[in-house]
Scaffold this active site. Sequence first.
Site, mmCIF file in Angstrom:
data_model
loop_
_atom_site.group_PDB
_atom_site.id
_atom_site.type_symbol
_atom_site.label_atom_id
_atom_site.label_comp_id
_atom_site.label_asym_id
_atom_site.label_seq_id
_atom_site.Cartn_x
_atom_site.Cartn_y
_atom_site.Cartn_z
ATOM 1 N N LYS A 222 42.270 -2.007 -1.009
ATOM 2 C CA LYS A 222 41.385 -3.169 -1.011
ATOM 3 C C LYS A 222 41.264 -3.742 -2.420
ATOM 4 O O LYS A 222 41.489 -3.043 -3.418
ATOM 5 C CB LYS A 222 39.983 -2.767 -0.532
ATOM 6 N N ARG A 296 39.642 2.819 13.303
ATOM 7 C CA ARG A 296 40.086 3.012 14.687
ATOM 8 C C ARG A 296 40.879 4.295 14.851
ATOM 9 O O ARG A 296 40.927 4.875 15.932
ATOM 10 C CB ARG A 296 40.881 1.797 15.143
#
Length: 443
Positions: A222, A296
Amino acid sequence: MFFTKTQFQKQLNDGAKGTSWMTANGFKAGEGATCALPDQDGGVKAVVVGLGDQDVPGIWIAAGLSQNLPEGAYYLEEDLSADAATQVALGWAIGTYQFTRYKKSNKTPASLVWPKSADQTQVYALASGVHLTRDLINTPSNDMGPEELATAASQLAGEYEADCNVIVGEKLLEANYPAIYEVGKASVRAPRLIDFRWGDTGPKITLVGKGVCFDTGGLDLKSAAGMLLMKKDMGGAAHVLGIAAAIMQSNLSCQLRVLIPAVENSVSGNAFRPSDIIKTRKGLTVEIGNTDAEGRLVLCDALAEASRAKPDLIIDFATLTGAARVALGTDLPAMFCNDDDVAEKLRHHSVETGDEVWRMPLHQPYRKMLDSKIADLNNISGGPYAGAITAALYLQEFVEKDIPWAHFDVMAYNNSSSPGKPEGGEALGLRAVYSMVKEMVEK
């Protein structure tokens, strides 16, 4: 005392006592507006509160009062219905929240004498659940890693005599939780699965929460700005612990299970990589399209385990996608559900509690966007569209089709302060889920 705009205008037209003072002080009965009425000695005799166009005081009007009114004890002049009294008391209690672990507050919130007919058990339970959720999210990652999150869950379980089990590090591989291990193995803070159970009668309710205690993005790193709020990436775990706390404190008759995959998505020589293929607890293989879609991956193992026990309902919470925030903003959680009846009940309870959520579609034609040429599926879609939907469709692959399941994609954070909602960690959908579970067990 409370005034709607219409009621106040009538009082004004009738020349009722005190209205000239109120108008002189700019009071127009706008939503949440207050005006103190003086007594003969110059003290405060009463406080009037504006409701705007609402018929009864809502939870967030009450939440703002505990911080905005001068310190002291207040009571309601009106006799409200049981529901309205409970909402006012709950809002007031939520509004007293302050995060003081690292910095003391100089402000003492105003207190409220219990309104007649308010459900004190429910108020205590829900306020405690919201405060716990906020505290966990607000705690920075140096003090809220996987181990500390497991400790918080164990302490909560111990408080209510629940059974708690934690699987740590390479033991996750032995217990067949390979995806959780893969995501968390690069951190010096070992990954783990938190599993606690409470209650032995009533419907089987399983809550699953994403517990990514900090997310660097992994090798798909990120930006600095994108990493700044990643202490909140365990917000899903905080939500399910808050709901569990409310359920247990209210002693709702259900068989509650809480599953939290707790990891830190870090960068090191053994970090999982883009294009890796990893195994999952269900047996499906997953090609890694992006290491920053790690939530996820940890959730899929926990959902597979949740399904194995065939509960009556599975609900997961996760700070999963920026796409959900683009679609619905920061205040409105996206809710996906494989069962129309459950979805409608959740929506109903969200409206009734003033804790609104919005159903999004599990649009099956988009499932092909997760196809992989060399694995059962990819962890991301092949394009920039429908990110929240494809993330939910990924999770759906790991839930058995005959089990009602709801997935909440939440922000879990207030970017700025508003009445009752200070900047920082926030519980979204918690009160709606609690209300639905309460209805389930009382039938």
